[in-house]
Design a protein around this motif. Structure first.
Motif, mmCIF file in Angstrom:
data_model
loop_
_atom_site.group_PDB
_atom_site.id
_atom_site.type_symbol
_atom_site.label_atom_id
_atom_site.label_comp_id
_atom_site.label_asym_id
_atom_site.label_seq_id
_atom_site.Cartn_x
_atom_site.Cartn_y
_atom_site.Cartn_z
ATOM 1 N N GLY A 121 0.840 -1.434 -0.240
ATOM 2 C CA GLY A 121 -0.523 0.073 0.005
ATOM 3 C C GLY A 121 0.520 1.529 -0.179
ATOM 4 N N ARG A 122 2.295 1.324 -0.960
ATOM 5 C CA ARG A 122 2.986 2.454 -0.771
ATOM 6 C C ARG A 122 2.290 2.937 -1.570
ATOM 7 N N LYS A 123 2.004 2.789 -2.973
ATOM 8 C CA LYS A 123 1.658 3.535 -4.069
ATOM 9 C C LYS A 123 0.581 2.511 -4.954
ATOM 10 N N ALA A 124 0.244 1.378 -5.101
ATOM 11 C CA ALA A 124 -1.061 0.583 -5.544
ATOM 12 C C ALA A 124 -1.589 -0.521 -4.928
ATOM 13 N N CYS A 249 14.778 -9.934 -6.542
ATOM 14 C CA CYS A 249 13.390 -9.650 -6.891
ATOM 15 C C CYS A 249 13.167 -8.044 -7.334
ATOM 16 N N HIS A 250 14.588 -7.638 -7.247
ATOM 17 C CA HIS A 250 14.485 -6.379 -7.836
ATOM 18 C C HIS A 250 15.170 -5.798 -9.109
ATOM 19 N N SER A 251 15.778 -6.814 -10.089
ATOM 20 C CA SER A 251 15.678 -6.750 -11.633
ATOM 21 C C SER A 251 14.780 -6.970 -12.109
ATOM 22 N N THR A 290 13.417 -2.732 -11.615
ATOM 23 C CA THR A 290 15.203 -2.496 -12.245
ATOM 24 C C THR A 290 16.012 -1.673 -10.985
ATOM 25 N N GLN A 291 15.343 -1.375 -9.924
ATOM 26 C CA GLN A 291 16.755 -0.968 -9.392
ATOM 27 C C GLN A 291 18.577 -1.751 -9.525
ATOM 28 N N TYR A 292 17.869 -2.830 -9.356
ATOM 29 C CA TYR A 292 19.617 -3.396 -9.774
ATOM 30 C C TYR A 292 20.100 -3.093 -10.936
ATOM 31 N N LEU A 294 20.093 -0.618 -12.922
ATOM 32 C CA LEU A 294 20.113 1.383 -12.929
ATOM 33 C C LEU A 294 20.962 1.699 -12.043
ATOM 34 N N PHE A 295 20.652 1.393 -10.549
ATOM 35 C CA PHE A 295 21.361 0.870 -9.416
ATOM 36 C C PHE A 295 23.690 0.654 -9.874
ATOM 37 N N SER A 296 23.364 0.254 -10.845
ATOM 38 C CA SER A 296 24.906 -0.504 -11.318
ATOM 39 C C SER A 296 24.889 0.143 -12.390
ATOM 40 N N ASN A 308 26.775 -1.144 -2.625
ATOM 41 C CA ASN A 308 25.518 -2.239 -2.677
ATOM 42 C C ASN A 308 24.499 -1.580 -1.798
ATOM 43 N N CYS A 309 23.592 -2.359 -2.024
ATOM 44 C CA CYS A 309 22.175 -2.156 -1.191
ATOM 45 C C CYS A 309 21.895 -1.024 -0.121
ATOM 46 N N SER A 310 22.524 -2.346 0.586
ATOM 47 C CA SER A 310 22.478 -1.322 2.017
ATOM 48 C C SER A 310 23.747 -0.391 2.555
ATOM 49 N N SER A 311 24.261 0.033 1.367
ATOM 50 C CA SER A 311 24.455 1.921 1.654
ATOM 51 C C SER A 311 23.873 2.184 2.181
ATOM 52 N N CYS A 312 23.250 2.052 1.734
ATOM 53 C CA CYS A 312 21.655 3.155 1.491
ATOM 54 C C CYS A 312 20.428 2.516 2.424
ATOM 55 N N HIS A 313 20.636 1.339 2.546
ATOM 56 C CA HIS A 313 19.319 1.052 2.752
ATOM 57 C C HIS A 313 19.155 0.179 4.032
ATOM 58 N N ASN A 314 18.548 0.181 5.219
ATOM 59 C CA ASN A 314 18.400 -0.478 6.168
ATOM 60 C C ASN A 314 17.032 -1.932 6.184
ATOM 61 N N GLU A 319 12.113 3.497 5.927
ATOM 62 C CA GLU A 319 13.132 5.128 6.248
ATOM 63 C C GLU A 319 12.658 5.572 5.331
ATOM 64 N N ARG A 320 11.082 5.214 4.052
ATOM 65 C CA ARG A 320 11.160 5.826 3.039
ATOM 66 C C ARG A 320 10.319 7.192 3.594
ATOM 67 N N THR A 321 10.923 8.350 2.912
ATOM 68 C CA THR A 321 10.115 9.156 2.653
ATOM 69 C C THR A 321 11.083 10.490 4.056
ATOM 70 N N ASP A 322 12.266 9.286 4.773
ATOM 71 C CA ASP A 322 12.345 10.212 5.708
ATOM 72 C C ASP A 322 14.005 10.702 4.705
ATOM 73 N N ILE A 384 8.043 6.167 -9.389
ATOM 74 C CA ILE A 384 8.858 5.443 -9.495
ATOM 75 C C ILE A 384 10.256 5.933 -9.424
ATOM 76 N N ARG A 385 10.759 5.611 -8.147
ATOM 77 C CA ARG A 385 12.428 6.353 -7.616
ATOM 78 C C ARG A 385 12.841 6.263 -8.247
ATOM 79 N N THR A 386 13.595 7.260 -9.367
ATOM 80 C CA THR A 386 15.043 6.156 -9.991
ATOM 81 C C THR A 386 15.881 5.951 -9.567
ATOM 82 N N HIS A 387 16.947 4.821 -10.058
ATOM 83 C CA HIS A 387 18.259 4.402 -9.485
ATOM 84 C C HIS A 387 19.507 4.532 -10.405
ATOM 85 N N LEU A 388 18.988 4.720 -11.329
ATOM 86 C CA LEU A 388 20.185 6.015 -11.590
ATOM 87 C C LEU A 388 20.241 6.965 -11.070
HETATM 88 C C1 HEC Z 1 23.069 5.272 -2.851
HETATM 89 C C2 HEC Z 1 21.593 5.119 -2.322
HETATM 90 C C3 HEC Z 1 20.479 3.976 -2.688
HETATM 91 C C4 HEC Z 1 21.657 2.988 -3.093
HETATM 92 C C5 HEC Z 1 22.821 2.544 -3.081
HETATM 93 C C6 HEC Z 1 20.426 1.982 -3.086
HETATM 94 N N1 HEC Z 1 18.810 2.903 -3.046
HETATM 95 FE FE1 HEC Z 1 16.739 2.184 -2.826
HETATM 96 N N2 HEC Z 1 16.247 4.168 -2.703
HETATM 97 C C7 HEC Z 1 17.285 5.297 -2.631
HETATM 98 C C8 HEC Z 1 16.374 6.422 -1.886
HETATM 99 C C9 HEC Z 1 16.627 8.026 -1.549
HETATM 100 C C10 HEC Z 1 14.744 6.242 -1.977
HETATM 101 C C11 HEC Z 1 14.007 6.704 -2.154
HETATM 102 C C12 HEC Z 1 13.378 6.518 -1.225
HETATM 103 C C13 HEC Z 1 12.170 7.823 -0.451
HETATM 104 O O1 HEC Z 1 11.449 8.290 -0.882
HETATM 105 O O2 HEC Z 1 11.813 7.853 0.249
HETATM 106 C C14 HEC Z 1 14.745 4.471 -2.822
HETATM 107 C C15 HEC Z 1 13.581 3.498 -2.758
HETATM 108 C C16 HEC Z 1 14.075 2.319 -3.227
HETATM 109 C C17 HEC Z 1 13.220 1.499 -3.865
HETATM 110 C C18 HEC Z 1 11.401 2.602 -3.726
HETATM 111 C C19 HEC Z 1 11.479 3.097 -4.920
HETATM 112 C C20 HEC Z 1 9.585 3.191 -5.290
HETATM 113 O O3 HEC Z 1 9.764 4.560 -5.422
HETATM 114 O O4 HEC Z 1 9.157 2.425 -5.342
HETATM 115 C C21 HEC Z 1 13.188 0.385 -3.182
HETATM 116 C C22 HEC Z 1 12.342 -0.806 -4.107
HETATM 117 C C23 HEC Z 1 14.733 0.349 -3.506
HETATM 118 N N3 HEC Z 1 14.856 1.786 -3.522
HETATM 119 C C24 HEC Z 1 15.690 -0.398 -3.859
HETATM 120 C C25 HEC Z 1 16.983 -0.789 -3.641
HETATM 121 C C26 HEC Z 1 17.702 -1.696 -4.308
HETATM 122 C C27 HEC Z 1 16.877 -3.305 -4.429
HETATM 123 C C28 HEC Z 1 18.727 -1.313 -4.331
HETATM 124 C C29 HEC Z 1 19.959 -2.328 -4.897
HETATM 125 C C30 HEC Z 1 20.118 -2.740 -6.371
HETATM 126 C C31 HEC Z 1 18.636 -0.232 -4.284
HETATM 127 N N4 HEC Z 1 17.496 0.769 -3.694
HETATM 128 C C32 HEC Z 1 20.069 0.689 -3.598
HETATM 129 C C33 HEC Z 1 18.334 5.273 -2.217
HETATM 130 C C34 HEC Z 1 19.588 4.085 -2.368
#
Ligand code: HEC
Ligand code: HEC
Ligand code: HEC
Ligand code: HEC
Ligand code: HEC
Ligand code: HEC
Ligand code: HEC
Length: 410
Positions: A121-124, A249-251, A290-292, A294-296, A308-314, A319-322, A384-388
């Motif tokens: 229920g974040r978006k849909a 799951c995120h590719s 496609t977070q994987y 775009l991020f890579s 990796n994803c844990s560099s930013c996510h717990n 933690e979203r919106t913070d 959706i938040r881009t990871h590029l």
């Molecule tokens: C450089 C920091 C960073 C890295 C690394 C990162 N993320 Fe994120 N991610 C964020 C931020 C910032 C948000 C936005 C949070 C918000 O909008 O409140 C986010 C949001 C997300 C969302 C929600 C997107 C949406 O809009 O619905 C997903 C899913 C996600 N990340 C997965 C991943 C995955 C999987 C990886 C590793 C492949 C990853 N993230 C790596 C910073 C990062």
């Protein structure tokens, strides 16, 4: 006589012991088999992580449909969606559950019961019903931004479809286990047959950490042991293995080599999905799921070691919106004191520090996930938040556009 009494007693003790064992093991019974215990068991020793995890999108991404899990109105007004052919689908709460009911000119057509709610229920949120031994997606979903029902993504607006089968791929990413049998049909290859109710909802602890029964019994028997045993230590994995734990799951959806329910920490993505030979360019990828990729493709990743994803996510907290917290994580590497900080000179540094995210990881409209709400003629894209991670500029329509990947090889 005494001997007899003794042996009777002994038998009773034995029976009681066996019964206790049975209860003990049936308590821990898990659809995935002996090696698994379920998240609730982790709470006894990892209480802080467990409590924080409960509110995460992972935990809530699938639930049994109920008043509390299904978003959206079930009483008039606002409990319907009208299709172009005049069919009105009404959300109705009945004694036997929640239903989507189709009417044409007030005449009943068909009714199907919400079985599972998919989406925290974040978006849909979208829903499935069960018939025979198949799950089907319901034609009306809920769009959070509009606070309204909408036609399910990819469904026609002309008429309600109740015949779209939901396959295991969907459950592979949105549940921790769904029991399915593959049955060979004449001429058509294999089809999937589900067992109703045989689902472990949410992405649970062992979905990410792997089977933990041995870990739990070891630590129950050795309460003094402070080192985690019989569980994969994530910090001993290679960076690619850490990324693959999330990328499974995120590719995006690709043809699978084997069920992703088998994936454990340390497994590699390449053993689960066939290589993508006509891999789309990063600029052509939809941002949904496609977070994987775009991020890579981002310079942050390319030019650092072991990001990796844990560099930013717990993974255990919401933690979203913070955006301040996330910006702090950017500044672990992009420090004001050295030359790695933001080079944008039009905005004061104090302001930049509040929110790196909206400028460098803007929310963009998805092309693949669009929903039409009541009376609309143009569907609303999910944003959706881009990871590029890059430098974007707002264009005239207020839509942001990627300006540079890294410019001329500094
Ligand atoms: C450089 C920091 C960073 C890295 C690394 C990162 N993320 Fe994120 N991610 C964020 C931020 C910032 C948000 C936005 C949070 C918000 O909008 O409140 C986010 C949001 C997300 C969302 C929600 C997107 C949406 O809009 O619905 C997903 C899913 C996600 N990340 C997965 C991943 C995955 C999987 C990886 C590793 C492949 C990853 N993230 C790596 C910073 C990062
Ligand atoms: C009887 C107590 C107990 C139970 C139940 C338990 N753990 Fe642990 N676990 C420990 C102890 C003790 C450690 C080591 C100290 C720490 O890291 O907290 C540990 C460590 C861990 C670690 C970190 C390993 C490392 O060194 O990096 C993970 C991951 C873990 N547990 C997962 C789980 C999961 C998942 C569950 C539930 C399926 C679970 N644990 C249930 C006691 C327990
Ligand atoms: C089994 C599949 C699966 C795995 C493994 C997985 N995710 Fe997710 N993730 C999802 C799904 C599905 C959602 C969407 C949840 C929802 O809102 O319904 C999601 C949502 C997220 C979000 C958005 C949360 C929010 O509150 O906005 C982030 C961030 C995220 N995942 C990061 C990760 C990271 C980091 C890892 C690896 C440690 C990971 N995921 C592993 C399936 C998975
Ligand atoms: C390959 C993994 C994968 C598959 C397959 C998949 N999803 Fe998802 N889904 C995700 C991830 C990851 C997210 C969150 C990140 C994003 O949207 O980019 C998500 C988001 C969603 C959301 C939005 C959740 C929210 O709270 O906003 C819904 C609803 C959803 N998926 C439904 C489905 C349905 C229904 C199916 C099957 C027909 C399906 N998904 C198949 C991985 C998957
Ligand atoms: C989405 C995947 C995911 C889920 C779900 C998940 N974890 Fe973790 N967990 C990780 C990752 C990744 C790490 C490595 C630390 C990091 O990257 O932040 C970790 C680290 C840990 C650790 C050791 C480090 C620490 O933070 O103490 C423990 C203990 C742990 N998890 C327990 C649990 C328990 C208990 C649950 C369920 C309540 C759970 N995890 C759910 C991905 C997950
Ligand atoms: C693990 C360290 C690390 C983290 C965390 C990190 N970056 Fe980076 N980032 C780098 C490196 C290294 C580069 C490449 C060198 C450079 O351009 O400074 C880079 C490049 C960039 C670029 C230039 C991109 C391009 O294509 O030219 C931007 C913008 C950026 N980062 C923003 C961010 C934002 C915003 C965050 C937080 C969401 C973040 N970074 C988190 C290490 C990191
Ligand atoms: C108001 C939008 C905005 C905010 C907020 C912002 N940036 Fe920037 N950033 C830009 C723009 C625009 C550029 C390109 C500036 C130029 O070179 O003229 C840039 C450049 C950068 C670069 C240099 C890229 C290169 O060429 O190497 C990095 C790194 C970066 N930003 C990181 C961050 C971090 C970290 C934060 C948060 C502390 C942040 N930015 C906040 C807009 C912003």
């Amino acid at each position: 006589m005494n001997k007899r009494l003794l042996s009777v007693l002994l038998v009773m003790v034995a029976v009681v012991t066996v019964l206790c064992r049975c209860n003990g093991s049936s308590e821990g019974k898990d659809l995935r088999g002996e090696g698994f215990v379920g998240s609730a068991t982790c709470a006894t020793c990892h209480k802080a992580i467990y409590d924080s995890y409960l509110s995460t999108a992972h935990n809530n991404t699938s639930r049994a449909a109920s008043d509390s899990s299904v978003l959206g109105r079930f009483s008039s007004p606002g409990n319907n969606f009208g299709f172009l052919n005049g069919v009105n689908v009404v959300m109705e709460k009945r004694d036997s559950g929640l239903f989507q009911v189709a009417y044409l000119n007030g005449q009943f057509q068909e009714a199907h019961r919400f079985e599972i709610a998919i989406g925290s229920g974040r978006k849909a949120q979208t829903h499935v019903y069960f018939k025979g031994d198949q799950y089907y997606q319901l034609p009306v979903s809920y769009l959070v931004s509009a606070h309204d029902w909408a036609n399910s993504p990819g469904f026609p607006a002309s008429h309600p479809r109740f015949d779209r089968i939901v396959n295991t791929a969907c459950f592979g990413c949105h549940t921790s286990k769904t029991v399915v049998r593959n049955i060979q049909e004449k001429g058509t290859g294999f089809t999937e047959h589900f067992e109703k109710g045989q689902v472990i909802y949410g992405i649970d602890c062992e979905r990410c950490h792997g089977p933990a029964a041995d870990h739990v019994s070891f630590h129950k028997e050795n309460p003094g042991q402070k080192q985690g045993r019989f569980i994969t230590r994530i910090d001993t994995l290679k960076n690619q293995q850490k990324l693959d734990m999330c990328a499974v799951c995120h590719s995006g959806l690709k043809p699978a080599i084997q069920s992703i329910f088998n994936f454990k920490p340390g497994s590699l993505l390449k053993d689960y999905y066939y290589p993508d030979f006509n891999r789309p360019k990063v600029s052509e990828l939809d941002i949904h799921g496609t977070q994987y990729q775009l991020f890579s493709a981002s310079q942050c990743f390319v030019q650092s070691k072991d990001m990796n994803c844990s560099s930013c996510h717990n993974p255990h907290a919401t933690e979203r919106t913070d955006l301040k917290v996330f910006s702090q994580r950017c500044m672990n590497c992009h420090k004001e004191a050295d030359h790695t900080f933001c080079t944008n000179s039009t905005v004061p540094a104090a302001t930049l520090k509040q929110n790196c995210i909206d400028c460098h990881m803007p929310s963009l409209p998805s092309r693949s996930i669009t929903l039409l709400t009541n009376g609309q003629t143009k569907p609303t894209p999910d944003s959706i938040r881009t990871h590029l991670i890059g430098i974007y500029k707002p264009d005239v329509k207020g839509v942001v556009e990627l300006v540079t990947g890294r410019t001329n090889g500094k």
